[in-house]
Enzyme design. Structure first.
Site: not given
Ligand code: HOC
Length: 369
Positions: A108, A132, A158, A238, A262
């Protein structure tokens, strides 16, 4: 602790006892009334499979090709952020576990461990980097360059977080995503260069800056066009839930798409991914590889997704519960449980390789014919 664990639900129960309640809630929770979260499971549970007997299943081969790389099974580690919430070894442990099992691994953007540390831990494993599209392209590009240099084989963009979904557990817990300042992106050199005093900047200022560039509600398809021009790595998109977007992904140069809601974390009104997979697969044909995530807890879920045309699935929470309970060993156990369930599931279905699965094994298709 790992003794007596029979399935992923067992791991989750133990993980819940181990983790800080606010961390557990963040990982387990979904958006709004969490009906999206529940739907992902219920939709899988509604599906039924039809066995073809006396098929000779002495040898089962789970090997799968993803974007031209061979992995030991069609189960990949999903890009779950900030895994230190589950265990201090975080992504180093899950990347090692994935490599031990020969599973593909996706890191990630918001990992707790750096891109380079994870690459080292993952060794010769097949690894992808989840990206991202930040509101600052220099940071986005820095992550891409570091991933390329560290041997990641694909960029998984994503696209379903223009804003972060409202997870009511987090609201009640007053959970702040970056409160621990542990996300490794905070140490990215280009990100640091955006701060007034570079490395000396307090973490509060760094977190404020991160909030300015993520989430990025201004992201649009032409950002994918830009990404295509700056990297030669295959791009996977994604967060696709409909044929129209799947076709756009192809037009913008994607080599793969992930049908994903998600993990039910962005909306409680999105359908289950297994319910939209078929439409997406039919629209794209053989033009891209289609993967699926959100709600996979069983080997039979993997089989159902593959029978509906997915090349592979990604598992997030299942891996996380294993990580929480036993670090690398626990994550390995989570992968192993799923692998065994998949192996047995294929055996009783009369199938020896994942690629033999098709809709003829789905009860609904069978009934219609
Ligand atoms: C971790 C920082 O994939 C989630 C993340 C999307 C938000 C990122 C926040 O919590 O579902």
């Amino acid at each position: 602790d790992l003794q007596g664990v029979v399935n992923i639900d067992d791991l989750e129960k133990l993980a819940k006892k181990r983790m800080l309640p606010t961390y557990y809630d963040y990982c387990a929770g979904g958006a709004g009334d969490e009906s999206g979260l529940r739907k992902n499971r219920q939709a899988f549970e509604r599906k039924q499979l039809i066995p073809k007997v006396l098929s000779g299943v002495k040898k089962i081969d789970l090997t799968t090709q993803v974007l031209g790389s061979e992995v030991a099974s069609p189960i990949l580690a999903a890009p779950v952020g900030m895994q230190h919430m589950a265990h201090p070894d975080a992504e180093v442990a899950t990347a090692k576990a994935a490599n031990r099992m020969g599973f593909g691994f996706c890191l990630s953007t918001f990992a707790s461990k750096s891109i380079e540390e994870v690459a080292l831990a993952n060794g010769n494993g097949v690894r992808w980097f989840q990206l991202y599209l930040m509101a600052d392209r220099s940071v986005t590009l820095s992550l891409v360059r570091r991933a390329e240099a560290a041997g990641f084989r694909a960029i998984v963009v994503t696209v379903d977080v223009p804003r972060v979904g409202r997870r009511e557990r987090d609201v009640r817990n007053r959970f702040r995503r970056f409160e621990t300042g542990k996300a490794a992106i905070l140490r990215d050199p280009v990100f640091r260069s955006l701060l007034d005093h570079g490395d000396k900047e307090s973490s509060v200022a760094a977190l404020t800056k991160l909030d300015q560039i993520f989430p990025n509600p201004g992201a649009v398809w032409s950002d994918i066009e830009w990404l295509r021009t700056v990297t030669h790595l295959p791009i996977v998109i994604k967060g696709i839930m409909c044929p129209e977007d799947a076709l756009k992904a192809i037009a913008y140069g994607a080599s793969g798409i992930v049908v994903s809601n998600h993990g039910g974390r962005q909306s409680d009104r999105f359908p289950a991914t297994i319910d939209v997979l078929d439409h997406v697969v039919k629209a794209v044909g053989d033009e891209v590889e289609v993967y699926l995530d959100s709600g996979i807890r069983r080997g039979t879920d993997v089989i159902t997704a593959l029978a509906l045309g997915a090349r592979a699935v990604l598992v997030g929470r299942a891996m996380l519960w294993g990580l929480a309970v036993g670090g690398e060993e626990g994550a390995t156990l989570a992968f192993e449980l799923l692998r065994q369930e998949l192996f047995l599931g294929l055996s009783v279905l009369g199938v020896t390789t994942p690629s033999q699965l098709d809709s003829s094994f789905l009860f609904e298709t069978y009934r219609e014919e």
